[in-house]
Design an enzyme around this catalytic site. Structure first.
Site, PDB file in Angstrom:
ATOM      1  N   HIS A  72       0.838  -1.193   0.000  1.00 27.94           N
ATOM      2  CA  HIS A  72       0.000   0.000   0.000  1.00 27.94           C
ATOM      3  C   HIS A  72       0.879   1.250   0.000  1.00 27.94           C
ATOM      4  CE1 HIS A  72      -3.822  -2.117   1.727  1.00 27.94           C
ATOM      5  NE2 HIS A  72      -3.361  -2.683   0.630  1.00 27.94           N
ATOM      6  N   GLU A  78       0.855   3.900   1.870  1.00 25.41           N
ATOM      7  CA  GLU A  78       1.319   4.292   3.202  1.00 25.41           C
ATOM      8  C   GLU A  78       2.513   3.447   3.626  1.00 25.41           C
ATOM      9  OE1 GLU A  78      -3.265   3.850   3.657  1.00 25.41           O
ATOM     10  OE2 GLU A  78      -1.715   3.145   2.294  1.00 25.41           O
TER      11      GLU A  78
END
Length: 150
Positions: A72, A74
């Site tokens: 992801h 993040e």
């Protein structure tokens, strides 16, 4: 809204738009997500969803499902900090989609104190965990009075 709050909201909108542009670097077809981490008004890291370094830039399998090893945005931004001389204590994470539970755990452990995101994801467990940890969570689409005038 107070002047300081208004300025912060405008700054948040600018950074979220930068994360939206950064998402365009993703090779994922189902969903492109971008993230930037800001500390002391400096961008200290960035990331977008995709495969680990050295892997083919194909995020979906033959059935159109996301491969299990896709990172992801993040996670990519946080792990970049781990490889640099920076740290994210007290930083703000700007991300185009609300964090999942796994990314929320990384955000908490990284010392990030604010998360600004521009789109709700269907699952809210990540946002719920961030709030439980005392992290300020803000939904900001990137739209401001300034950008609406154009």
């Amino acid at each position: 809204m107070e002047d300081k709050e208004k300025k912060q909201a405008e700054l948040d909108s600018r950074y979220i738009r930068m994360a939206q542009i950064w998402a365009e670097n993703s090779y994922c077809k189902r969903r492109q997500v971008g993230a930037i981490i800001v500390k002391d008004k400096m961008i200290i890291s960035d990331g977008y969803n995709g495969t680990p370094s050295g892997f083919e830039n194909i995020c979906e399998d033959d059935n159109g499902l996301t491969k299990p090893y896709v990172l992801h945005a993040e996670a990519n931004a946080i792990t970049k900090i781990a490889r640099s001389g920076n740290n994210s204590d007290g930083a703000t994470l700007y991300v185009t989609s609300s964090p999942c539970i796994e990314c929320a755990k990384l955000i908490i452990q990284a010392g990030i104190k604010r998360v600004v995101y521009s789109e709700e994801y269907r699952l809210t467990d990540g946002i719920d965990l961030l709030r439980r940890a005392g992290i300020e969570v803000i939904l900001n689409s990137g739209e401001t009075e300034e950008s609406n005038k154009k």
